[in-house]
Design an enzyme around this catalytic site. Structure first.
Site, PDB file in Angstrom:
ATOM      1  N   GLU A  94       0.855  -1.193   0.000  1.00  0.00           N
ATOM      2  CA  GLU A  94       0.000   0.000   0.000  1.00  0.00           C
ATOM      3  C   GLU A  94       0.888   1.238   0.000  1.00  0.00           C
ATOM      4  O   GLU A  94       1.758   1.394   0.857  1.00  0.00           O
ATOM      5  CB  GLU A  94      -0.912   0.008   1.228  1.00  0.00           C
ATOM      6  CG  GLU A  94      -1.713   1.278   1.414  1.00  0.00           C
ATOM      7  CD  GLU A  94      -2.570   1.633   0.204  1.00  0.00           C
ATOM      8  OE1 GLU A  94      -2.398   2.768  -0.327  1.00  0.00           O
ATOM      9  OE2 GLU A  94      -3.395   0.795  -0.218  1.00  0.00           O
ATOM     10  N   ASP A 127       5.058   1.791  -3.466  1.00  0.00           N
ATOM     11  CA  ASP A 127       4.286   1.848  -4.703  1.00  0.00           C
ATOM     12  C   ASP A 127       4.351   0.482  -5.369  1.00  0.00           C
ATOM     13  O   ASP A 127       5.441  -0.090  -5.539  1.00  0.00           O
ATOM     14  CB  ASP A 127       4.868   2.923  -5.622  1.00  0.00           C
ATOM     15  CG  ASP A 127       4.155   2.969  -6.951  1.00  0.00           C
ATOM     16  OD1 ASP A 127       3.037   3.501  -6.998  1.00  0.00           O
ATOM     17  OD2 ASP A 127       4.716   2.453  -7.933  1.00  0.00           O
ATOM     18  N   ASP A 145      -5.615  -4.689  -6.866  1.00  0.00           N
ATOM     19  CA  ASP A 145      -6.819  -3.873  -6.721  1.00  0.00           C
ATOM     20  C   ASP A 145      -6.389  -2.465  -6.342  1.00  0.00           C
ATOM     21  O   ASP A 145      -6.699  -1.969  -5.259  1.00  0.00           O
ATOM     22  CB  ASP A 145      -7.746  -4.470  -5.662  1.00  0.00           C
ATOM     23  CG  ASP A 145      -9.078  -3.740  -5.565  1.00  0.00           C
ATOM     24  OD1 ASP A 145      -9.328  -2.859  -6.406  1.00  0.00           O
ATOM     25  OD2 ASP A 145      -9.851  -4.036  -4.632  1.00  0.00           O
ATOM     26  N   PRO A 150      -7.978  -1.765 -15.535  1.00  0.00           N
ATOM     27  CA  PRO A 150      -6.830  -1.509 -16.416  1.00  0.00           C
ATOM     28  C   PRO A 150      -6.981  -0.251 -17.262  1.00  0.00           C
ATOM     29  O   PRO A 150      -5.982   0.384 -17.614  1.00  0.00           O
ATOM     30  CB  PRO A 150      -6.787  -2.763 -17.294  1.00  0.00           C
ATOM     31  CG  PRO A 150      -7.460  -3.821 -16.492  1.00  0.00           C
ATOM     32  CD  PRO A 150      -8.535  -3.116 -15.735  1.00  0.00           C
TER      33      PRO A 150
END
Length: 225
Positions: A94, A127, A145, A150
């Site tokens: 995260e 990241d 998620d 996309p």
């Protein structure tokens, strides 16, 4: 004066490394907003749980598989993986410190307190695009998620993850026969083609009907053994 019952109430607002992130309450729901874009709330969670279950099923009974979950969000995917004793190591990447804080000591902790205490769970503040390009860890399942799909990314930087180079990076962190599962707010036949062109096998899409509009979807592909 108190806000009307049908008006969202901001619980926290922060300037993160990728822009503004907001946690708000709307009635009984908690919602996460990033740079003005609605990301998710606590209303359902069926498709997030499907993301985890479909990935596990695609592993054909592999014992204690390690899963990498891209994006903590409101915690549905992490909590569901933690509730399943068949999973081995559970790693969550995260990039927003605020989201991690909301789970550890904020309003979202009621959803993930048990999962965060699970000894299998590890939270990585990074990241995801950078992580899959740089980590030396490997996993049996990669469940993504971090966007609305996309074709509808939260930031422009995320677009590279769904490109041939980005999918090659995802395949790099997957063990042979490992599965990539990608959440999307709508099915994308184009992305199915991109997965096949990137070398993934057994590509398919599972859908979750919603009350209005197109169904949520989970796109799946298996790295060749």
């Amino acid at each position: 004066m108190a806000a009307p019952d049908d008006s969202p109430v901001v619980l926290d607002r922060r300037e993160g490394p990728y822009g503004e992130v907001v946690l708000r309450r709307h009635g009984a729901l908690l919602q996460i907003i990033a740079n003005g874009c609605f990301l998710m709330d606590t209303s359902d969670g069926r498709s997030e749980r499907l993301l985890i279950d479909a990935a596990y099923d695609a592993l054909d009974g592999r014992p204690a598989p390690a899963v990498l979950i891209g994006g903590l969000g409101v915690g549905f995917s992490l909590a569901h993986a933690s509730d399943d004793p068949r999973w081995g190591r559970i790693t969550v990447v995260e990039r927003e410190p605020a989201v991690v804080d909301w789970h550890r000591a904020g309003p979202l902790s009621e959803l993930t307190r048990g999962a965060l205490a699970d000894p299998r769970t590890r939270i990585v503040r990074d990241d995801l695009v950078r992580y899959v390009n740089e980590t030396s860890d490997t996993f049996d399942a990669l469940c993504l998620d971090i966007d609305n799909g996309p074709g509808w990314t939260v930031t422009e930087d995320n677009e590279s993850l769904y490109s041939p180079a980005g999918l090659a990076a995802c395949a790099r962190v997957l063990r042979p026969g490992g599965v990539l599962a990608v959440w999307s707010a709508k099915p994308s036949p184009e992305f199915e083609g991109t997965l096949r062109n990137a070398g993934f096998r057994r590509v398919r899409t599972e859908e979750v009907p919603v009350a209005r509009g197109v169904p949520d979807a989970v796109h799946l592909g298996v790295r060749p053994g």
